[in-house]
Write an enzyme that holds these catalytic residues in place. Structure first.
Site, PDB file in Angstrom:
ATOM      1  N   CYS A  43       5.798 -41.798  19.958  1.00 56.22           N
ATOM      2  CA  CYS A  43       4.397 -41.507  19.638  1.00 56.22           C
ATOM      3  C   CYS A  43       3.955 -42.166  18.339  1.00 56.22           C
ATOM      4  CB  CYS A  43       4.100 -40.008  19.584  1.00 56.22           C
ATOM      5  SG  CYS A  43       2.363 -39.679  19.144  1.00 56.22           S
ATOM      6  N   HIS A  72      -0.877 -29.186  15.391  1.00 55.53           N
ATOM      7  CA  HIS A  72      -2.229 -28.762  15.788  1.00 55.53           C
ATOM      8  C   HIS A  72      -2.126 -27.723  16.914  1.00 55.53           C
ATOM      9  CE1 HIS A  72      -4.432 -31.663  13.477  1.00 55.53           C
ATOM     10  NE2 HIS A  72      -4.265 -32.709  14.259  1.00 55.53           N
TER      11      HIS A  72
HETATM   12  P1  CND Z   1      -0.273 -36.220   9.068  1.00 48.43           P
HETATM   13  O1  CND Z   1      -0.809 -34.874   8.890  1.00 48.43           O
HETATM   14  O2  CND Z   1       1.148 -36.504   8.764  1.00 48.43           O
HETATM   15  O3  CND Z   1      -1.144 -37.270   8.207  1.00 48.43           O
HETATM   16  C1  CND Z   1      -2.508 -37.090   7.898  1.00 48.43           C
HETATM   17  C2  CND Z   1      -2.773 -37.618   6.485  1.00 48.43           C
HETATM   18  O4  CND Z   1      -4.170 -37.526   6.226  1.00 48.43           O
HETATM   19  C3  CND Z   1      -2.065 -36.830   5.386  1.00 48.43           C
HETATM   20  O5  CND Z   1      -1.366 -37.715   4.523  1.00 48.43           O
HETATM   21  C4  CND Z   1      -3.215 -36.126   4.651  1.00 48.43           C
HETATM   22  O6  CND Z   1      -2.963 -35.968   3.255  1.00 48.43           O
HETATM   23  C5  CND Z   1      -4.363 -37.090   4.888  1.00 48.43           C
HETATM   24  N1  CND Z   1      -5.691 -36.473   4.774  1.00 48.43           N
HETATM   25  C6  CND Z   1      -6.074 -35.238   5.191  1.00 48.43           C
HETATM   26  N2  CND Z   1      -7.399 -35.041   4.938  1.00 48.43           N
HETATM   27  C7  CND Z   1      -7.837 -36.189   4.358  1.00 48.43           C
HETATM   28  C8  CND Z   1      -9.113 -36.613   3.863  1.00 48.43           C
HETATM   29  N3  CND Z   1     -10.189 -35.818   3.919  1.00 48.43           N
HETATM   30  N4  CND Z   1      -9.218 -37.860   3.322  1.00 48.43           N
HETATM   31  C9  CND Z   1      -8.136 -38.675   3.252  1.00 48.43           C
HETATM   32  N5  CND Z   1      -6.901 -38.321   3.696  1.00 48.43           N
HETATM   33  C10 CND Z   1      -6.760 -37.096   4.242  1.00 48.43           C
HETATM   34  O7  CND Z   1      -0.595 -36.615  10.583  1.00 48.43           O
HETATM   35  P2  CND Z   1      -0.074 -37.782  11.551  1.00 48.43           P
HETATM   36  O8  CND Z   1      -0.085 -39.075  10.813  1.00 48.43           O
HETATM   37  O9  CND Z   1       1.149 -37.331  12.267  1.00 48.43           O
HETATM   38  O10 CND Z   1      -1.268 -37.755  12.629  1.00 48.43           O
HETATM   39  C11 CND Z   1      -2.585 -38.117  12.259  1.00 48.43           C
HETATM   40  C12 CND Z   1      -3.581 -37.762  13.350  1.00 48.43           C
HETATM   41  O11 CND Z   1      -3.351 -38.566  14.514  1.00 48.43           O
HETATM   42  C13 CND Z   1      -3.511 -36.314  13.839  1.00 48.43           C
HETATM   43  O12 CND Z   1      -4.828 -35.858  14.082  1.00 48.43           O
HETATM   44  C14 CND Z   1      -2.755 -36.437  15.149  1.00 48.43           C
HETATM   45  O13 CND Z   1      -3.022 -35.343  16.003  1.00 48.43           O
HETATM   46  C15 CND Z   1      -3.333 -37.728  15.673  1.00 48.43           C
HETATM   47  C16 CND Z   1      -2.560 -38.419  16.761  1.00 48.43           C
HETATM   48  C17 CND Z   1      -3.269 -39.237  17.638  1.00 48.43           C
HETATM   49  C18 CND Z   1      -2.587 -39.932  18.626  1.00 48.43           C
HETATM   50  C19 CND Z   1      -3.311 -40.852  19.543  1.00 48.43           C
HETATM   51  O14 CND Z   1      -2.680 -41.376  20.474  1.00 48.43           O
HETATM   52  N6  CND Z   1      -4.593 -41.112  19.336  1.00 48.43           N
HETATM   53  C20 CND Z   1      -1.213 -39.810  18.723  1.00 48.43           C
HETATM   54  N7  CND Z   1      -0.543 -39.016  17.850  1.00 48.43           N
HETATM   55  C21 CND Z   1      -1.197 -38.334  16.874  1.00 48.43           C
END
Ligand code: CND
Ligand code: ZN
Length: 376
Positions: A176, A52
């Site tokens: 993380c 991101h």
């Molecule tokens: P990653 O991109 O690997 O996974 C996201 C998944 O969502 C993928 O499998 C996509 O195919 C799926 N997806 C996308 N759009 C849709 C939709 N409309 N409907 C259903 N599925 C969909 O990401 P990640 O697992 O590494 O990270 C996920 C999020 O979590 C991301 O926004 C990241 O920035 C955030 C995050 C938050 C925190 C926290 O502490 N809150 C920590 N690390 C990451």
């Protein structure tokens, strides 16, 4: 060590410009000052949050910067006053520090230390200087960790010592992805035995939520993603059924209401998409459902929430780092890994050399990887 007190020249991936591939460069890493720790990073992995930022869709960072916040390594040297780690210790750098003094560290219901730099306001060490230079230019730190460097310097509050037996590839994920997802299930939602859970998004975070739901004894774990390639892994890790919302004739929350006697007990958004956050919320049982927002939504986005939807008794909450504290909980999770309370190796989809870091970002963008581990 022979490098103690000296500047170290090593490899790092520098982001000079937003939206451009990272550039693998030779950089100089200064020795740790008082209360700081210099770490030799052995393994680091790529989280969507790095992507991101690299892509310019999350926080505006200072440039040039060294990204990376999921990593693990060995302490090379420590500055004056450091007592919790020593050279040779295996450690995990922490973007959620633990100072043990602020309200975030002492309020039993909180977990985010006030000394964090999650918004990227400082992007330097606590004394407002950087320990990195490249081609004569100062390079900023990212999330107080900058693990896309063979050596990094962090404050003592930003590092957790882990057991010597933890494999560093797996330890990275505790920095993380795993911790965030797992904690969101067991600590934030507090999933109960026999419950029904819905997990939206099956990347490293969502799959870790599934691991947590399973450990907590959920009876049904419904895995949801628009990329059906993710389903096999979700089932392997504990999902009991998988749904592609694109294949549904009705909105996913209506389908889930029908198949779960009115809504799931717990739902999790692991993508960062406000529309899906609403779907996750609406999928929860109106009388007592709990929804945890984990995904990082674009900076100025909003949720179109009708407050009446909360009156039945639903809870909508969010969490950083799965509700876990930095130092204490990370050390404990690493020990839980050795005692096989859970496994994280299933989250590692690729292993590449550090020089191939941009290939790792491409795999993530194309939806082909869960977590790619990079080795120096
Ligand atoms: P990653 O991109 O690997 O996974 C996201 C998944 O969502 C993928 O499998 C996509 O195919 C799926 N997806 C996308 N759009 C849709 C939709 N409309 N409907 C259903 N599925 C969909 O990401 P990640 O697992 O590494 O990270 C996920 C999020 O979590 C991301 O926004 C990241 O920035 C955030 C995050 C938050 C925190 C926290 O502490 N809150 C920590 N690390 C990451
Ligand atoms: Zn604190």
């Amino acid at each position: 060590m022979e490098t103690t007190g000296k500047v170290i020249k090593c490899k790092a991936a520098v982001m000079w410009e937003v939206g451009k591939p990272l550039s693998v460069e030779e950089i100089e890493v200064a020795p740790p000052k008082a209360n700081e720790v210099r770490i030799k990073i052995v393994a680091t992995s790529i989280c969507r949050s790095d992507e991101h930022v690299q892509h310019g869709t999350l926080i505006g960072v200072k440039l040039p910067i060294i990204l990376g916040h999921e990593g693990a390594g060995i302490v090379e040297s420590v500055g004056e006053g450091v007592t919790s780690v020593k050279p040779g210790d295996k450690v995990i750098p922490l973007y959620n520090p633990q100072c043990r003094e602020c309200r975030g560290c002492t309020d039993p219901g909180a977990n985010v230390c006030h000394k964090n730099d999650i918004g990227g306001k400082i992007s330097q060490m606590a004394d407002n200087t950087s320990r990195f230079t490249c081609k004569g230019q100062q390079i900023y730190h990212f999330l107080q960790t900058s693990t896309f460097s063979e050596y990094t310097v962090v404050d003592e509050i930003n590092v957790a010592k882990i057991h010597d037996d933890v494999p560093l590839d797996e330890a990275c994920l505790i920095g993380c992805g795993f911790t965030t997802g797992y904690g969101s299930a067991v600590k934030v939602a507090k999933v109960t035995p026999g419950s029904t859970c819905a997990v939206f998004g099956l990347g490293g975070i969502g799959l870790s939520v599934i691991i947590g739901c399973k450990v907590a004894g959920a009876a049904r774990i419904i895995a949801i993603d628009i990329n059906t390639d993710k389903f096999a892994k979700a089932i392997e890790l504990g999902a009991t059924e998988c749904i592609n919302p694109k294949d549904c004739e009705e909105p996913i929350h209506e389908l889930l209401a029908k198949t779960t006697e009115g809504g799931v007990h717990y739902s999790f958004e692991c993508i960062g998409n406000p529309d899906v956050m609403m779907s996750a919320f609406l999928s929860s049982y109106p009388g007592s459902g709990v929804t945890v927002i984990i995904g990082a939504a674009p900076l100025l986005s909003q949720l179109p929430l009708n407050p009446l939807l909360l009156l039945g008794g639903r809870t909508l909450k969010g969490a950083i780092f799965g509700g876990f504290r930095g130092k204490d909980d990370v050390s404990q999770l690493a020990s839980d890994l050795i005692s096989e309370k859970f496994k994280v190796d299933g989250l590692i989809s690729h292993k590449l050399s550090f020089d191939e870091i941009n290939k790792g970002f491409d795999l993530l963008r194309k939806g082909e990887s869960i977590r790619t581990i990079l080795h120096f």
